[in-house]
Motif scaffolding. Structure first.
Motif, PDB file in Angstrom:
ATOM      1  N   SER A   1      39.108  52.399  49.845  1.00  0.00           N
ATOM      2  CA  SER A   1      38.760  51.190  50.584  1.00  0.00           C
ATOM      3  C   SER A   1      39.984  50.699  51.343  1.00  0.00           C
ATOM      4  O   SER A   1      41.123  51.104  51.045  1.00  0.00           O
ATOM      5  CB  SER A   1      38.297  50.109  49.609  1.00  0.00           C
ATOM      6  OG  SER A   1      39.400  49.690  48.793  1.00  0.00           O
TER       7      SER A   1
ATOM      8  N   TYR B   1      41.601  48.011  51.125  1.00  0.00           N
ATOM      9  CA  TYR B   1      42.568  47.394  50.209  1.00  0.00           C
ATOM     10  C   TYR B   1      43.329  48.465  49.437  1.00  0.00           C
ATOM     11  O   TYR B   1      44.551  48.377  49.260  1.00  0.00           O
ATOM     12  CB  TYR B   1      41.847  46.442  49.258  1.00  0.00           C
ATOM     13  CG  TYR B   1      41.668  45.072  49.857  1.00  0.00           C
ATOM     14  CD1 TYR B   1      42.425  43.993  49.423  1.00  0.00           C
ATOM     15  CD2 TYR B   1      40.750  44.849  50.879  1.00  0.00           C
ATOM     16  CE1 TYR B   1      42.292  42.737  49.981  1.00  0.00           C
ATOM     17  CE2 TYR B   1      40.591  43.599  51.451  1.00  0.00           C
ATOM     18  CZ  TYR B   1      41.374  42.542  50.990  1.00  0.00           C
ATOM     19  OH  TYR B   1      41.237  41.316  51.566  1.00  0.00           O
TER      20      TYR B   1
ATOM     21  N   GLN C   1      47.584  44.377  45.456  1.00  0.00           N
ATOM     22  CA  GLN C   1      47.548  43.226  46.357  1.00  0.00           C
ATOM     23  C   GLN C   1      48.279  42.021  45.742  1.00  0.00           C
ATOM     24  O   GLN C   1      48.446  41.933  44.520  1.00  0.00           O
ATOM     25  CB  GLN C   1      46.100  42.841  46.673  1.00  0.00           C
ATOM     26  CG  GLN C   1      45.592  43.382  47.993  1.00  0.00           C
ATOM     27  CD  GLN C   1      45.428  44.888  47.984  1.00  0.00           C
ATOM     28  OE1 GLN C   1      44.994  45.450  46.997  1.00  0.00           O
ATOM     29  NE2 GLN C   1      45.772  45.536  49.080  1.00  0.00           N
TER      30      GLN C   1
ATOM     31  N   ARG D   1      43.415  38.096  55.272  1.00  0.00           N
ATOM     32  CA  ARG D   1      42.707  37.132  54.429  1.00  0.00           C
ATOM     33  C   ARG D   1      41.241  37.020  54.856  1.00  0.00           C
ATOM     34  O   ARG D   1      40.805  36.053  55.463  1.00  0.00           O
ATOM     35  CB  ARG D   1      43.396  35.769  54.479  1.00  0.00           C
ATOM     36  CG  ARG D   1      44.813  35.823  53.918  1.00  0.00           C
ATOM     37  CD  ARG D   1      45.342  34.479  53.525  1.00  0.00           C
ATOM     38  NE  ARG D   1      46.638  34.589  52.884  1.00  0.00           N
ATOM     39  CZ  ARG D   1      47.259  33.590  52.257  1.00  0.00           C
ATOM     40  NH1 ARG D   1      46.687  32.403  52.196  1.00  0.00           N
ATOM     41  NH2 ARG D   1      48.434  33.771  51.693  1.00  0.00           N
ATOM     42  N   ASP D   2      40.497  38.061  54.490  1.00  0.00           N
ATOM     43  CA  ASP D   2      39.076  38.084  54.788  1.00  0.00           C
ATOM     44  C   ASP D   2      38.295  37.638  53.560  1.00  0.00           C
ATOM     45  O   ASP D   2      38.862  37.135  52.577  1.00  0.00           O
ATOM     46  CB  ASP D   2      38.650  39.479  55.231  1.00  0.00           C
ATOM     47  CG  ASP D   2      39.023  40.543  54.185  1.00  0.00           C
ATOM     48  OD1 ASP D   2      39.442  40.181  53.063  1.00  0.00           O
ATOM     49  OD2 ASP D   2      38.892  41.742  54.499  1.00  0.00           O
ATOM     50  N   ALA D   3      36.975  37.825  53.586  1.00  0.00           N
ATOM     51  CA  ALA D   3      36.138  37.390  52.466  1.00  0.00           C
ATOM     52  C   ALA D   3      36.525  38.102  51.170  1.00  0.00           C
ATOM     53  O   ALA D   3      36.513  37.503  50.088  1.00  0.00           O
ATOM     54  CB  ALA D   3      34.670  37.640  52.790  1.00  0.00           C
ATOM     55  N   THR D   4      36.893  39.381  51.282  1.00  0.00           N
ATOM     56  CA  THR D   4      37.286  40.135  50.093  1.00  0.00           C
ATOM     57  C   THR D   4      38.553  39.556  49.480  1.00  0.00           C
ATOM     58  O   THR D   4      38.694  39.472  48.261  1.00  0.00           O
ATOM     59  CB  THR D   4      37.505  41.617  50.444  1.00  0.00           C
ATOM     60  OG1 THR D   4      36.302  42.137  51.014  1.00  0.00           O
ATOM     61  CG2 THR D   4      37.873  42.426  49.224  1.00  0.00           C
ATOM     62  N   TRP D   5      39.501  39.161  50.327  1.00  0.00           N
ATOM     63  CA  TRP D   5      40.752  38.568  49.834  1.00  0.00           C
ATOM     64  C   TRP D   5      40.462  37.279  49.070  1.00  0.00           C
ATOM     65  O   TRP D   5      40.992  37.070  47.973  1.00  0.00           O
ATOM     66  CB  TRP D   5      41.685  38.296  51.005  1.00  0.00           C
ATOM     67  CG  TRP D   5      43.066  37.874  50.589  1.00  0.00           C
ATOM     68  CD1 TRP D   5      44.155  38.677  50.412  1.00  0.00           C
ATOM     69  CD2 TRP D   5      43.495  36.539  50.297  1.00  0.00           C
ATOM     70  NE1 TRP D   5      45.233  37.933  50.019  1.00  0.00           N
ATOM     71  CE2 TRP D   5      44.868  36.622  49.934  1.00  0.00           C
ATOM     72  CE3 TRP D   5      42.866  35.300  50.288  1.00  0.00           C
ATOM     73  CZ2 TRP D   5      45.609  35.488  49.595  1.00  0.00           C
ATOM     74  CZ3 TRP D   5      43.600  34.172  49.927  1.00  0.00           C
ATOM     75  CH2 TRP D   5      44.963  34.275  49.596  1.00  0.00           C
ATOM     76  N   TYR D   6      39.622  36.423  49.632  1.00  0.00           N
ATOM     77  CA  TYR D   6      39.317  35.158  48.956  1.00  0.00           C
ATOM     78  C   TYR D   6      38.537  35.402  47.663  1.00  0.00           C
ATOM     79  O   TYR D   6      38.747  34.720  46.663  1.00  0.00           O
ATOM     80  CB  TYR D   6      38.535  34.231  49.889  1.00  0.00           C
ATOM     81  CG  TYR D   6      39.404  33.611  50.960  1.00  0.00           C
ATOM     82  CD1 TYR D   6      40.318  32.611  50.637  1.00  0.00           C
ATOM     83  CD2 TYR D   6      39.338  34.046  52.283  1.00  0.00           C
ATOM     84  CE1 TYR D   6      41.136  32.048  51.605  1.00  0.00           C
ATOM     85  CE2 TYR D   6      40.158  33.501  53.259  1.00  0.00           C
ATOM     86  CZ  TYR D   6      41.057  32.495  52.918  1.00  0.00           C
ATOM     87  OH  TYR D   6      41.879  31.955  53.879  1.00  0.00           O
ATOM     88  N   TYR D   7      37.657  36.386  47.688  1.00  0.00           N
ATOM     89  CA  TYR D   7      36.946  36.738  46.459  1.00  0.00           C
ATOM     90  C   TYR D   7      37.921  37.219  45.391  1.00  0.00           C
ATOM     91  O   TYR D   7      37.839  36.822  44.228  1.00  0.00           O
ATOM     92  CB  TYR D   7      35.909  37.825  46.739  1.00  0.00           C
ATOM     93  CG  TYR D   7      35.342  38.442  45.478  1.00  0.00           C
ATOM     94  CD1 TYR D   7      34.376  37.782  44.722  1.00  0.00           C
ATOM     95  CD2 TYR D   7      35.802  39.679  45.030  1.00  0.00           C
ATOM     96  CE1 TYR D   7      33.879  38.339  43.549  1.00  0.00           C
ATOM     97  CE2 TYR D   7      35.304  40.249  43.870  1.00  0.00           C
ATOM     98  CZ  TYR D   7      34.342  39.567  43.134  1.00  0.00           C
ATOM     99  OH  TYR D   7      33.863  40.122  41.972  1.00  0.00           O
ATOM    100  N   GLY D   8      38.866  38.063  45.801  1.00  0.00           N
ATOM    101  CA  GLY D   8      39.849  38.565  44.855  1.00  0.00           C
ATOM    102  C   GLY D   8      40.707  37.458  44.280  1.00  0.00           C
ATOM    103  O   GLY D   8      40.988  37.435  43.075  1.00  0.00           O
TER     104      GLY D   8
ATOM    105  N   ARG E   1      38.601  35.484  41.837  1.00  0.00           N
ATOM    106  CA  ARG E   1      38.361  36.287  40.636  1.00  0.00           C
ATOM    107  C   ARG E   1      39.564  36.255  39.700  1.00  0.00           C
ATOM    108  O   ARG E   1      39.404  36.263  38.476  1.00  0.00           O
ATOM    109  CB  ARG E   1      38.046  37.724  41.044  1.00  0.00           C
ATOM    110  CG  ARG E   1      37.782  38.675  39.892  1.00  0.00           C
ATOM    111  CD  ARG E   1      37.414  40.046  40.432  1.00  0.00           C
ATOM    112  NE  ARG E   1      37.208  41.020  39.364  1.00  0.00           N
ATOM    113  CZ  ARG E   1      38.196  41.744  38.829  1.00  0.00           C
ATOM    114  NH1 ARG E   1      39.434  41.600  39.279  1.00  0.00           N
ATOM    115  NH2 ARG E   1      37.939  42.599  37.855  1.00  0.00           N
TER     116      ARG E   1
END
Length: 238
Positions: A81, A83, A164, A191-198, A201
């Motif tokens: 991926s 990331y 990360q 800093r996309d949606a995946t970054w904020y989700y990570g 989490r």
């Protein structure tokens, strides 16, 4: 004439009672309970940052170590991926700059059609890391498992961890708990949606990490000791 039915307020007056205590003692106890809950929720994250803050470095100033540990972060159509690709690029840069000698790729290979370590190995080879300098851990199912297996199975005592920025503190804290003298490089990411989700989490993962640090559970799979790191270090560097 039909008798009018009472409204909800008349039939269930208890539902309109305010939840806030009326007495000052009750209010004080409620505030104290909320404060204790907040402290308890933040304590694991505070512990992680206390243990790891001074050990988060850049590719330029991280201390040289023989081994880098790169944690899996998912595949897309059999390839790393975005990331995970960023983690692997950073590990390849550390290798080219002489900061590390061997890369331990640790990830999920829990089923035949999903193989993070082999995909990571292929990507590193494509970016200049010789195959004999890459070691695969196929049972790195989560961060704690990867740290424990790096120590107990592969004999890693000192390492640079690559992941990360939102994950690096937990990785360092858990690997140090597992007995590894670890520094970490937090990889920059969009800093996309995946970054904020990570990042979100990690708030919840901190609690799990604290429990792992206290109870030190066995990983999902341990297995026999492997000599991959020793053999990779003995290989002649091109």
């Amino acid at each position: 004439m039909r008798e009018r039915q009472p409204g909800r307020a008349a039939r269930w007056p208890g539902r309109l009672r305010r939840p806030w205590p009326r007495s000052r003692r009750g209010q004080r106890r409620l505030v104290q309970a909320v404060m204790i809950a907040c402290v308890a929720a933040l304590a694991p994250a505070t512990w992680m940052h206390t243990v790891a803050d001074a050990r988060v470095r850049t590719t330029a100033d991280v201390p040289a170590r023989q081994v880098a540990v790169v944690f899996g972060a998912g595949l897309m159509k059999g390839r790393p991926s975005p990331y995970l690709a960023n983690r692997l690029k950073t590990a390849a840069e550390l290798y080219r700059n002489g900061k590390i000698e061997v890369v331990l790729v640790t990830g999920d290979n829990g089923r035949a059609d999903y193989d993070e370590p082999d995909a990571m190995r292929t990507y590193l080879r494509e970016h200049g890391v010789p195959d004999e300098r890459i070691v695969s851990d196929f049972a790195g199912f989560d961060t704690w498992d990867s740290c424990v297996r790096a120590k107990k199975i592969f004999g890693v005592d000192r390492a640079v961890l690559v992941t990360q920025g939102f994950h690096i503190h937990r990785a360092i804290a858990l690997c140090r708990t597992a007995g590894i003298d670890a520094y970490g490089v937090g990889v920059d990411a969009v800093r996309d949606a995946t970054w904020y989700y990570g990042g979100t989490r990690e708030v919840f993962a901190a609690g799990k990490a604290a429990l792992e640090a206290v109870f030190k559970p066995d990983p999902h799979f341990l297995g026999p000791r492997e000599n991959g790191i020793t053999e990779a270090l003995a290989a002649e560097r091109p």
